[in-house]
Motif scaffolding. Structure first.
Motif, PDB file in Angstrom:
ATOM      1  N   GLY A 194      -9.449   2.459 -55.496  1.00 39.89           N
ATOM      2  CA  GLY A 194     -10.001   3.758 -55.872  1.00 39.89           C
ATOM      3  C   GLY A 194     -11.467   3.791 -55.496  1.00 39.89           C
ATOM      4  O   GLY A 194     -12.034   2.787 -55.067  1.00 39.89           O
ATOM      5  N   ARG A 195     -12.055   4.939 -55.607  1.00 44.08           N
ATOM      6  CA  ARG A 195     -13.507   5.046 -55.426  1.00 44.08           C
ATOM      7  C   ARG A 195     -14.049   5.736 -56.668  1.00 44.08           C
ATOM      8  O   ARG A 195     -13.292   6.250 -57.474  1.00 44.08           O
ATOM      9  N   LEU A 196     -15.373   5.782 -56.741  1.00 44.07           N
ATOM     10  CA  LEU A 196     -15.957   6.509 -57.865  1.00 44.07           C
ATOM     11  C   LEU A 196     -15.751   8.008 -57.705  1.00 44.07           C
ATOM     12  O   LEU A 196     -15.602   8.748 -58.665  1.00 44.07           O
ATOM     13  N   HIS A 197     -15.754   8.444 -56.436  1.00 46.59           N
ATOM     14  CA  HIS A 197     -15.498   9.857 -56.162  1.00 46.59           C
ATOM     15  C   HIS A 197     -14.481   9.949 -55.034  1.00 46.59           C
ATOM     16  O   HIS A 197     -14.276   8.988 -54.298  1.00 46.59           O
ATOM     17  N   ILE A 198     -13.900  11.105 -54.909  1.00 50.41           N
ATOM     18  CA  ILE A 198     -12.980  11.298 -53.796  1.00 50.41           C
ATOM     19  C   ILE A 198     -13.799  11.305 -52.513  1.00 50.41           C
ATOM     20  O   ILE A 198     -14.801  12.010 -52.412  1.00 50.41           O
ATOM     21  N   ASP A 199     -13.446  10.490 -51.530  1.00 49.88           N
ATOM     22  CA  ASP A 199     -14.101  10.608 -50.227  1.00 49.88           C
ATOM     23  C   ASP A 199     -13.061  10.507 -49.118  1.00 49.88           C
ATOM     24  O   ASP A 199     -11.902  10.180 -49.353  1.00 49.88           O
ATOM     25  N   GLU A 200     -13.533  10.790 -47.910  1.00 50.71           N
ATOM     26  CA  GLU A 200     -12.615  10.895 -46.790  1.00 50.71           C
ATOM     27  C   GLU A 200     -11.952   9.560 -46.488  1.00 50.71           C
ATOM     28  O   GLU A 200     -10.761   9.488 -46.200  1.00 50.71           O
ATOM     29  N   GLU A 201     -12.738   8.511 -46.581  1.00 46.93           N
ATOM     30  CA  GLU A 201     -12.233   7.181 -46.265  1.00 46.93           C
ATOM     31  C   GLU A 201     -11.050   6.824 -47.176  1.00 46.93           C
ATOM     32  O   GLU A 201     -10.034   6.309 -46.723  1.00 46.93           O
ATOM     33  N   LEU A 202     -11.234   7.099 -48.451  1.00 48.22           N
ATOM     34  CA  LEU A 202     -10.183   6.817 -49.434  1.00 48.22           C
ATOM     35  C   LEU A 202      -8.921   7.600 -49.103  1.00 48.22           C
ATOM     36  O   LEU A 202      -7.824   7.046 -49.039  1.00 48.22           O
ATOM     37  N   MET A 203      -9.091   8.908 -48.863  1.00 49.31           N
ATOM     38  CA  MET A 203      -7.934   9.754 -48.556  1.00 49.31           C
ATOM     39  C   MET A 203      -7.243   9.265 -47.292  1.00 49.31           C
ATOM     40  O   MET A 203      -6.009   9.204 -47.233  1.00 49.31           O
ATOM     41  N   ASP A 204      -8.042   8.933 -46.289  1.00 52.16           N
ATOM     42  CA  ASP A 204      -7.500   8.449 -45.016  1.00 52.16           C
ATOM     43  C   ASP A 204      -6.586   7.254 -45.226  1.00 52.16           C
ATOM     44  O   ASP A 204      -5.483   7.196 -44.697  1.00 52.16           O
ATOM     45  N   GLU A 205      -7.107   6.328 -45.992  1.00 52.32           N
ATOM     46  CA  GLU A 205      -6.336   5.111 -46.217  1.00 52.32           C
ATOM     47  C   GLU A 205      -5.028   5.422 -46.941  1.00 52.32           C
ATOM     48  O   GLU A 205      -3.968   4.910 -46.590  1.00 52.32           O
ATOM     49  N   LEU A 206      -5.125   6.277 -47.945  1.00 49.63           N
ATOM     50  CA  LEU A 206      -3.930   6.616 -48.709  1.00 49.63           C
ATOM     51  C   LEU A 206      -2.909   7.337 -47.832  1.00 49.63           C
ATOM     52  O   LEU A 206      -1.705   7.102 -47.930  1.00 49.63           O
ATOM     53  N   ILE A 207      -3.417   8.197 -46.951  1.00 49.54           N
ATOM     54  CA  ILE A 207      -2.504   8.937 -46.075  1.00 49.54           C
ATOM     55  C   ILE A 207      -1.813   7.986 -45.084  1.00 49.54           C
ATOM     56  O   ILE A 207      -0.615   8.086 -44.840  1.00 49.54           O
ATOM     57  N   ARG A 208      -2.572   7.027 -44.566  1.00 48.83           N
ATOM     58  CA  ARG A 208      -1.965   6.051 -43.643  1.00 48.83           C
ATOM     59  C   ARG A 208      -0.907   5.221 -44.361  1.00 48.83           C
ATOM     60  O   ARG A 208       0.172   4.961 -43.829  1.00 48.83           O
ATOM     61  N   LEU A 209      -1.233   4.848 -45.580  1.00 49.72           N
ATOM     62  CA  LEU A 209      -0.296   4.060 -46.381  1.00 49.72           C
ATOM     63  C   LEU A 209       0.980   4.865 -46.646  1.00 49.72           C
ATOM     64  O   LEU A 209       2.094   4.347 -46.571  1.00 49.72           O
ATOM     65  N   LYS A 210       0.790   6.114 -46.927  1.00 57.15           N
ATOM     66  CA  LYS A 210       1.918   6.997 -47.197  1.00 57.15           C
ATOM     67  C   LYS A 210       2.807   7.123 -45.950  1.00 57.15           C
ATOM     68  O   LYS A 210       4.030   7.010 -46.043  1.00 57.15           O
ATOM     69  N   GLU A 211       2.168   7.326 -44.800  1.00 56.77           N
ATOM     70  CA  GLU A 211       2.958   7.493 -43.578  1.00 56.77           C
ATOM     71  C   GLU A 211       3.719   6.220 -43.228  1.00 56.77           C
ATOM     72  O   GLU A 211       4.832   6.266 -42.707  1.00 56.77           O
ATOM     73  N   ALA A 212       3.128   5.084 -43.534  1.00 60.67           N
ATOM     74  CA  ALA A 212       3.766   3.812 -43.176  1.00 60.67           C
ATOM     75  C   ALA A 212       4.911   3.446 -44.115  1.00 60.67           C
ATOM     76  O   ALA A 212       5.867   2.780 -43.707  1.00 60.67           O
ATOM     77  N   THR A 213       4.834   3.896 -45.363  1.00 63.08           N
ATOM     78  CA  THR A 213       5.827   3.412 -46.328  1.00 63.08           C
ATOM     79  C   THR A 213       6.791   4.485 -46.818  1.00 63.08           C
ATOM     80  O   THR A 213       7.765   4.178 -47.491  1.00 63.08           O
ATOM     81  N   ASN A 214       6.502   5.739 -46.489  1.00 68.44           N
ATOM     82  CA  ASN A 214       7.342   6.852 -46.908  1.00 68.44           C
ATOM     83  C   ASN A 214       7.745   6.773 -48.383  1.00 68.44           C
ATOM     84  O   ASN A 214       8.918   6.650 -48.721  1.00 68.44           O
ATOM     85  N   PRO A 215       6.777   6.848 -49.278  1.00 65.55           N
ATOM     86  CA  PRO A 215       7.072   6.651 -50.701  1.00 65.55           C
ATOM     87  C   PRO A 215       7.937   7.775 -51.276  1.00 65.55           C
ATOM     88  O   PRO A 215       7.801   8.921 -50.859  1.00 65.55           O
ATOM     89  N   THR A 216       8.813   7.422 -52.209  1.00 62.94           N
ATOM     90  CA  THR A 216       9.602   8.425 -52.919  1.00 62.94           C
ATOM     91  C   THR A 216       8.721   9.090 -53.972  1.00 62.94           C
ATOM     92  O   THR A 216       8.845  10.273 -54.250  1.00 62.94           O
TER      93      THR A 216
END
Ligand SMILES: Nc1nc2c(ncn2[C@@H]2O[C@H](COP(=O)(O)OP(=O)(O)O)[C@@H](O)[C@H]2O)c(=O)[nH]1
Ligand SMILES: [Mg+2]
Length: 447
Positions: A194-216
């Protein structure tokens, strides 16, 4: 516990209404004003409050008056219904993938409670769903983060997957999935940074993780103590990451609870679990209806009212009253009474819902649904004529009924006696002062 002060305030508003037979428009408006203030003070989003009050007011005016409820009770019921609706109605369960492993990805700001929630959720899934979860350490920036996950994983007795020194979270997640398939782990829970605030880097990483793992499930973990900030965080996560649900943590704290009441309405995403403490066992599935009743401090009285309304029609009640007046209850009445009680659900549950009944005191009481089943069997083995005319039940009829229902003759005798006693009791009542009142009423009706 959160909501204490909100609950108190709402309950005070309703206390004033409860005893009244009729409510004037002014009284309703005043009550609505107080409900509104209580919600705002509880830090509920002001737009949410406005819509909520509008809905409740509209219903309070428009609602057809139910015979069994006083206007005050009616308003409480409307507020309860709307609070439930506000928090998501029926409540939404966790979804599992058709082809395991189910991937559940946690997201959220630092300190929201993600790592703790991973282990808590794993424990729930293990115990309640008989799953074999695997925790995966995808928070790679703080060395202590992996360690922390290992510690809570061990406490929950679930395996933790991590790659020492690896910085690529997508790689970690992919290898974890392979590991899960090999070791029969049917749920993979990804702990993320997590980060202290929402930032682009954090979102980017989460989106890449999501695309790679296709979470339910992508569960956003938010801290109830941060109030409307939590709601804003949820809103932007919902927009950027398309989360599937929310875990709201720290509802055990004395937060005012506004976040829990607003987040569904603002983000459109349901709260699926709530954290009620620091211990690993302190995660509960979220039930909007129960939470609403908890806030309003009314236990399950409302569902009791609902059930009673479903089970007894007004016509049925009238007919019964007539028969009681004449002390002429027959086995048909016996049967229909029992069936109505059955419609309300298991006796034990009903009795526990009655306010003031101590569940502990009931432990030794034998509330036997099977006994009702036996009575039913006996009555349904009687001919219609016998049911209406219990007086004709001689020995040979009783033996026939006992054989037909698979009961003993003693059981049949006992039931017949019970009915006689009931009618005798009615007769006594009918001679008393109460009966004179009822007779008067009866005469009026016949006109
Ligand atoms: N009282 C309480 N504390 C919680 C709850 N959930 C998490 N915490 C605490 O919040 C702190 C941060 O939790 P952590 O899981 O490390 O957050 P993360 O940074 O999102 O991974 C820890 O001290 C937890 O014990 C909860 O439901 N109630
Ligand atoms: Mg963490």
């Amino acid at each position: 516990m959160a909501f204490e002060s909100l609950g108190e305030k709402l309950q005070n508003v309703f206390k004033k209404l409860k005893g009244k037979g009729k409510l004037t428009e002014k009284e309703v408006n005043e009550a609505m004003r107080e409900v509104k203030l209580a919600l705002l003070e509880a830090d509920v989003n002001f737009k949410v409050v406005k819509e909520f009050i509008a809905k409740v007011s509209e219903k309070a005016v428009g609602e057809e008056v139910l015979k069994s409820l006083t206007p005050g009770q009616q308003i409480i019921k409307i507020v309860d219904d709307e609070l439930t609706e506000l928090m998501g109605g029926t409540g939404e369960k966790l979804v599992f993938a058709k082809n395991p492993p189910t991937v559940i990805m946690m997201a959220g700001l630092q300190g929201a409670g993600k790592t703790t929630a991973c282990a808590k959720l794993a424990l729930v899934l293990k115990k309640q769903n008989a799953k074999r979860p695997l925790l995966v350490a995808c928070d790679v920036y703080r060395p202590a983060a992996v360690k922390q996950l290992c510690v809570v994983g061990e406490q929950a007795e679930v395996p933790v997957f991590y790659l020492e020194g690896e910085r690529d979270v997508v790689k970690i997640a992919k290898e974890a999935m392979e590991h899960a398939k090999k070791h029969g782990n049917d749920v993979v829970i990804l702990d993320t940074a997590g980060r202290l605030h929402i930032d682009e880097e954090l979102m980017d990483e989460l989106i890449r993780l999501k695309e790679a793992t296709n979470p339910t499930e992508i569960l956003l973990v938010i801290d109830a103590m941060t109030g409307q900030d939590a709601v804003n965080v949820a809103d932007s996560f919902a927009k950027q990451l398309d989360i599937t649900g929310v875990i709201m943590t720290k509802l055990d704290s004395d937060t005012r609870g506004g976040a829990a009441l607003s987040v569904r309405h603002v983000t459109g995403k349901p709260i699926k679990f709530v954290g009620m403490g620091e211990k690993l066992g302190d995660l509960e599935a979220f039930h909007p209806d129960r939470m609403a009743s908890r806030i309003l401090g009314m236990g399950d009285v409302l569902s009791l009212i609902d059930k009673a309304q479903e089970a007894f029609s007004e016509q049925e009640a009238k007919e019964l009253e007539e028969k009681i007046r004449k002390s002429r209850l027959d086995f048909n009445d016996f049967l229909s009474q029992m069936q109505q009680i059955k419609k309300m659900g298991p006796l034990e549950q009903i009795i526990k819902m009655i306010p003031g009944v101590d569940a502990k005191a009931l432990e030794n009481v034998d509330i036997d649904d099977r006994k009702m089943g036996r009575i039913e069997a006996i009555i349904t083995s009687m001919t219609p004529y016998e049911r209406e005319n219990p007086g004709i039940l001689n020995a040979s009829r009783r033996i026939r009924i006992a054989n037909g229902s698979g009961m003993r003759v003693q059981d049949v005798n006992q039931l017949v006696k019970q009915l006689e006693q009931m009618n005798q009791m009615m007769k006594n009542v009918n001679r008393g002062p109460l009966a004179r009142k009822m007779k008067k009423k009866g005469k009026k009706k016949k006109k």
